[in-house]
Structures are given as structure tokens and as C-alpha cells.
Design a protein around this motif. Structure first.
Motif, PDB file in Angstrom:
ATOM      1  N   ALA A 184     -11.810   7.516  -9.900  1.00 49.59           N
ATOM      2  CA  ALA A 184     -10.868   8.502  -9.368  1.00 49.59           C
ATOM      3  C   ALA A 184     -11.103   8.744  -7.876  1.00 49.59           C
ATOM      4  O   ALA A 184     -10.158   9.022  -7.125  1.00 49.59           O
ATOM      5  N   GLN A 185     -12.329   8.625  -7.424  1.00 50.01           N
ATOM      6  CA  GLN A 185     -12.654   8.841  -6.008  1.00 50.01           C
ATOM      7  C   GLN A 185     -12.364   7.603  -5.166  1.00 50.01           C
ATOM      8  O   GLN A 185     -11.791   7.696  -4.078  1.00 50.01           O
ATOM      9  N   ALA A 186     -12.782   6.428  -5.638  1.00 52.79           N
ATOM     10  CA  ALA A 186     -12.778   5.228  -4.795  1.00 52.79           C
ATOM     11  C   ALA A 186     -11.705   4.210  -5.153  1.00 52.79           C
ATOM     12  O   ALA A 186     -11.450   3.300  -4.370  1.00 52.79           O
ATOM     13  N   GLY A 187     -11.079   4.316  -6.333  1.00 55.78           N
ATOM     14  CA  GLY A 187     -10.130   3.296  -6.747  1.00 55.78           C
ATOM     15  C   GLY A 187     -10.864   1.997  -7.070  1.00 55.78           C
ATOM     16  O   GLY A 187     -12.037   2.004  -7.434  1.00 55.78           O
ATOM     17  N   PRO A 234      -7.730   2.993  -1.801  1.00 56.41           N
ATOM     18  CA  PRO A 234      -6.636   3.924  -1.473  1.00 56.41           C
ATOM     19  C   PRO A 234      -7.081   5.140  -0.686  1.00 56.41           C
ATOM     20  O   PRO A 234      -6.293   5.709   0.069  1.00 56.41           O
ATOM     21  N   ALA A 235      -8.333   5.565  -0.834  1.00 60.27           N
ATOM     22  CA  ALA A 235      -8.811   6.757  -0.117  1.00 60.27           C
ATOM     23  C   ALA A 235      -9.700   6.405   1.070  1.00 60.27           C
ATOM     24  O   ALA A 235     -10.310   7.291   1.677  1.00 60.27           O
ATOM     25  N   ILE A 279     -14.753   5.832  -0.722  1.00 60.38           N
ATOM     26  CA  ILE A 279     -15.890   4.996  -1.110  1.00 60.38           C
ATOM     27  C   ILE A 279     -17.182   5.810  -1.072  1.00 60.38           C
ATOM     28  O   ILE A 279     -18.026   5.708  -1.968  1.00 60.38           O
ATOM     29  N   GLY A 280     -17.317   6.663  -0.029  1.00 64.06           N
ATOM     30  CA  GLY A 280     -18.518   7.506   0.065  1.00 64.06           C
ATOM     31  C   GLY A 280     -18.619   8.479  -1.092  1.00 64.06           C
ATOM     32  O   GLY A 280     -19.683   8.636  -1.701  1.00 64.06           O
ATOM     33  N   ALA A 281     -17.496   9.127  -1.409  1.00 61.23           N
ATOM     34  CA  ALA A 281     -17.499  10.058  -2.540  1.00 61.23           C
ATOM     35  C   ALA A 281     -17.751   9.318  -3.846  1.00 61.23           C
ATOM     36  O   ALA A 281     -18.457   9.810  -4.741  1.00 61.23           O
ATOM     37  N   GLY A 282     -17.169   8.118  -3.964  1.00 59.36           N
ATOM     38  CA  GLY A 282     -17.397   7.317  -5.159  1.00 59.36           C
ATOM     39  C   GLY A 282     -18.844   6.875  -5.293  1.00 59.36           C
ATOM     40  O   GLY A 282     -19.376   6.773  -6.401  1.00 59.36           O
ATOM     41  N   PHE A 298     -23.878   7.102  -8.088  1.00 55.38           N
ATOM     42  CA  PHE A 298     -25.332   7.207  -8.061  1.00 55.38           C
ATOM     43  C   PHE A 298     -25.868   7.803  -9.362  1.00 55.38           C
ATOM     44  O   PHE A 298     -26.949   7.421  -9.829  1.00 55.38           O
ATOM     45  N   PHE A 299     -25.111   8.717  -9.956  1.00 53.60           N
ATOM     46  CA  PHE A 299     -25.552   9.326 -11.214  1.00 53.60           C
ATOM     47  C   PHE A 299     -25.775   8.264 -12.287  1.00 53.60           C
ATOM     48  O   PHE A 299     -26.587   8.445 -13.197  1.00 53.60           O
TER      49      PHE A 299
END
Length: 503
Positions: A60-63, A220-221, A226-229, A234-235
């Protein structure tokens, strides 16, 4: 070797090993884990909620660029994994990063590392158990067309009353752990085989329906996505350091722990990237992103049947249960090491003579962390677990730098390549991902650390056995221990001398 009660209260690697009894027979824990068991234990600790539940959040964050996010998260972990490999082979004790910090940076930092490990191991027990509950419902729905009532399968934050399945999986892991390490290792190996088989089968199904068009737009973002993804991805890697908590129960820890860490990281990274590409390539990022039990949904869409989804759900149930088992194991060993040092109550260091496990400590951990599992939301703790784990990893990299300077003759069966660049890059990547968690998480983490400092000041500092040592080991014994560790010949008699002198 310096006296243990220095200004920073630094404990030497020789004394850590001697006090733990890690190089002698007859101490409380038994050496039953070989290299294969360690690798299975590592895979069991890593592969679980992150890929089965958290993949949809990363997508959802990085596509489709989530693959890049997984690789960046892996790079962060690889640099730190190299540091864990060096320290795990050089200081083979149950304390893992807590003990490494004690040897490299002193008691206050070590206590805060142990405090943060309550997030990585303790709180993540709760988070992982909540994820297990989601897939139990998915499995029941696939098999019988019915789910557990929301009131009994979700906490108040998720529209229910109590998450009963989450409590049950913690209880099952507790029972296995108190029975013995050999039984736990066998169960972990079996569960690791099941989940790897199912994830590989998922890849086969996903790639059979792969469409290039589903990978566009790739990012897309942009870089922000990519950073948020990466932070979300990382989890999925949390838990690889749990291998080092088996330092006192591995048959050949100095050789096997570094190898197990590096093998696990390589296998898991390839697996995650393959699974992410298969899922997105099959149905597109828009359908994967933000969807609960996304892997089961992908299989159902591709096959047109709920049977495949039920198999994946079963794999997730097994996989996530193994993570609960592994992280609970790690938490009990961390607290056991802290208890030996007097920083937490002594109940955590007591080992059952019948099962050779810390039964009382394991039961306490299960009860304490079953409470948030029953009533909390998974989303409420993921970021806090992530930032706490990243902080610990940064400290481990710092400990490598400190110990290379302070203990140049330490017996290192594995050495971080490209020193000091690799540990410095590890610190940099950790700080970047910590920044990406957002100011709200930073505020929560600051409060958490402040509480930890208060606990240390009120209890840990006053009860520290290092601080109350009447006399340090004699210079002769200390020199002998340091030389024996460098040669890898620390004997039971010499260890007993050090322990007696330290007390």
C-alpha cells in the motif's frame, strides 16, 4: 582485562562468558542446538506476520516498488547481521544485544537495550499473536464458511472484546518452551519446513498468472513511498537476531551462530522478494495493498477456488505460531541474562533442573504479553516495535566499533568485512528507518526510554551485581581468562575461578 566496576560499568567479554557458563558443562542450560536447528530457529523467528500479514501494508505504501523496499530493509539488516555474527561468535551468551552492549558501551546502555528488547521480543509477541488470530479466522472461513465472532477474535480497537486466539497461541508456545529446548527446536524446524513449502507453492501459483502490466506504474508514490514501504517491510525481518540468544544452548556457538545468521538473511530476503513479485504480478498492487490475509486472497483469485487460500491460511497459522515461539524464547533468555546481572528480579534467572529451561520467567512473559494481545490492535504496536528494534541494532553496530578498540585480541570466529565502513553504514541505515517511522512514534519511543531510565535508576542501578562486587577478579585470573578466550580454550576450572572472584 579491566576491572568490572569501571566508570561506565563495562563488563568484559571474558567475564560475561565465564558468569554465564557458556564455555563449560554443568550450568543450567543444555547444549542441544546444531547448525540446522539454529537456521530453522532463525527462519522460524523471521518468517511470519511480516510477510503473511504485513505485506499488504508495505505494498500500500510502495506499490510494485515494494521489492526495492524489501531489498533496502534487507540491506539495513545485513549490515547489522554482520555485526551480530561477529559478536555472537565472540561472546556466545544468552544475552544477545544486551550482553554485547554491556561489553562495549556499559551498563546503562545495556539496560536500555534490554528495555528496548521488550519491544522487539515482548511486545512483538503480542503483535504477532494478533496477526495469528487474523489467519485463524481466514482458515475457518475457507474451510467451513464461518469465522469466530468478532467479540472473541479481536480487541476493542478492532471492533471486538477479547482476542482469544491470540491468547491461545501464546499459551501453546509457553507450554512448548517450558517442556524443553530440544522439543521447541524440533517443533520450530517442522513449522519452518511447512511454511517455506507453502510460500514456495504460493510463488508457483502467483507466477503462473504473472502479468507484466501489473508492475506499472512501478513506484506510484515515488521515493517517499519506497521509504515508507521500507519502514513497513523492516517489520518482516525482525527476529533474525534471536539466533544469538541461543548462545548457551548451541553445540558450537562460535562457529554456528555467525553461519546461521547469514544463511537466514539470504534465504529470507530472496523469499520475500519472490513472494511480493508473485502477489503483485498476479493481481496488481491495488488489490494486494491494504487487504487482510492478502496471500490467501491472491491464491483464491488465481485458482478460482478457496482450497488454495485455505492451504495458505494454514501455512500462515503455522508460520506465525513459530514466530511467537521463537520470540518468546528470545525474550526469556534476554531477561535471564539481565537477572543474572541483578538488573531485573532474580525470578527470571531460575532454571528448572528437570527441563533445563527458565520456567518461571517464561510463564511470567506469557501472562504479561497475553494481556495486550487480548485487547490491543496490531497497528498500535508495529511502529513502536520497529523503532525499538532499530535502536538496538544501531547500538550493536556501535558495540562492534567499541570492542574492536577495547578488545583487539578477542577470539572472533567471524569478523565484519569492510570494517569500519559496514558497521557505520548499519548505523546510518538504522537511523534513516527510525526517522521514517514519524514524529508520533518518536514521541512514544522517547516516553518509553524515559520510563526505562526511571526503572534503571530505581531498581537496576541499585541492585546491579557488577556495582556491588566486592573485588574484581585478580589480575592473574583475568589475564588467564582473556588468553584462554583468545585461544578458545576456556576451561571449567578457570571459569569457576572467575565466577567465584566476581561474586
Amino acid at each position: 582485562m579491566p576491572a568490572p566496576a569501571t566508570k561506565l560499568r563495562i563488563k568484559s567479554p571474558a567475564l560475561l562468558v565465564a558468569e554465564s557458563g557458556a564455555d563449560r558443562a554443568g550450568h543450567g542450560l543444555k547444549r542441544t542446538m546444531g547448525l540446522f536447528q539454529l537456521i530453522c530457529f532463525g527462519v522460524g523467528a523471521i518468517v511470519g506476520t511480516g510477510i503473511f500479514v504485513g505485506l499488504s501494508d508495505s505494498v500500500a505504501q510502495a506499490g510494485p516498488a515494494v521489492v526495492v523496499s524489501f531489498v533496502l530493509a534487507a540491506i539495513t539488516c545485513v549490515f547489522t547481521a554482520l555485526s551480530f555474527a561477529e559478536l555472537g561468535g565472540a561472546i556466545p551468551v544468552s544475552g544477545s544485544s544486551y550482553s554485547f552492549a554491556y561489553a562495549g558501551l556499559g551498563e546503562t546502555t545495556a539496560f536500555l537495550v534490554g528495555w528496548c528488547l521488550l519491544l522487539e521480543y515482548g511486545i512483538s509477541i503480542s503483535a504477532v499473536a494478533v496477526g495469528w488470530s487474523q489467519y485463524v479466522n481466514e482458515l475457518l472461513d475457507s474451510l467451513f464458511g464461518h469465522q469466530l465472532p468478532a467479540a472473541l477474535s479481536a480487541g476493542p480497537g478492532d471492533g471486538g472484546f477479547v482476542n482469544l486466539p491470540a491468547v491461545i497461541v501464546i499459551a501453546m508456545a509457553c507450554v512448548l518452551l517450558v517442556r524443553g529446548v530440544r522439543e521447541s527446536a524440533r517443533a520450530t524446524a517442522a513449522m519452518a519446513a511447512v511454511k517455506l513449502t507453502i510460500l514456495l507453492a504460493f510463488c508457483v501459483i502467483g507466477y503462473s498468472a504473472f502479468k507484466d502490466g501489473n508492475l506499472t506504474p512501478f513506484s506510484p508514490a515515488g521515493l517517499g513511498g519506497i521509504g515508507a514501504g521500507t519502514t513497513a517491510a523492516f517489520f518482516s525481518y525482525i527476529g533474525f537476531d534471536a539466533i544469538t540468544t541461543a548462545g548457551e544452548e548451541a553445540k558450537n556457538p562460535r562457529r554456528d551462530i555467525p553461519v546461521a545468521i547469514l544463511v537466514c538473511m539470504g534465504v529470507v530476503t530472496l523469499l520475500y522478494c519472490a513472494v511480493a513479485l508473485a502477489a503483485i504480478g498476479a493481481i496488481g498492487a491495488d488489490e494486494v495493498g491494504g487487504r487482510p490475509a492478502a496471500l490467501s486472497y491472491v491464491v483464491n483469485r488465481v485458482t478460482g477456488s478457496s482450497i488454495g487460500g485455505a492451504v495458505v491460511a494454514f501455512g500462515a497459522v503455522v508460520a506465525i505460531a513459530s514466530v511467537v515461539l521463537a520470540v518468546m524464547y528470545g525474550q526469556s533468555r534476554i531477561l535471564m541474562s539481565m537477572s543474572r546481572d541483578g538488573l531485573v528480579p532474580r525470578v527470571f534467572e531460575k532454571v528448572s533442573p528437570r527441563t533445563s529451561t527458565p520456567v518461571a520467567g517464561t510463564l511470567i512473559i506469557a501472562i504479561v504479553f497475553a494481556i495486550p494481545a487480548a485487547f490491543a490492535s496490531l497497528d498500535a504496536v508495529v511502529n513502536l516495535c520497529t523503532i525499538g528494534t532499530l535502536a538496538v541494532m544501531a547500538v550493536v553496530n556501535l558495540a562492534v566499533l567499541a570492542l574492536r578498540r577495547r578488545e583487539p585480541g578477542l577470539n572472533r570466529t567471524f569478523r565484519v568485512p569492510f570494517y569500519p565502513v559496514a558497521p557505520l553504514l548499519g548505523i546510518g541505515f538504522c537511523l534513516y528507518l527510525m526517522y521514517e517511522t514519524g514524529w508520533t512514534t518518536w514521541l512514544q519511543f522517547a516516553v518509553f526510554l524515559a520510563v526505562g531510565l526511571g526503572v534503571y535508576a530505581a531498581y537496576g542501578r541499585r541492585h546491579s551485581r557488577l556495582a556491588t562486587t566486592a573485588a574484581a577478579p585478580s589480575a592473574t585470573v583475568a589475564t588467564e581468562v582473556a588468553e584462554a578466550m583468545a585461544a578458545g580454550t576456556l576451561t571449567a576450572e578457570l571459569t569457576a575461578d572467575v565466577v567465584e572472584a566476581a561474586r
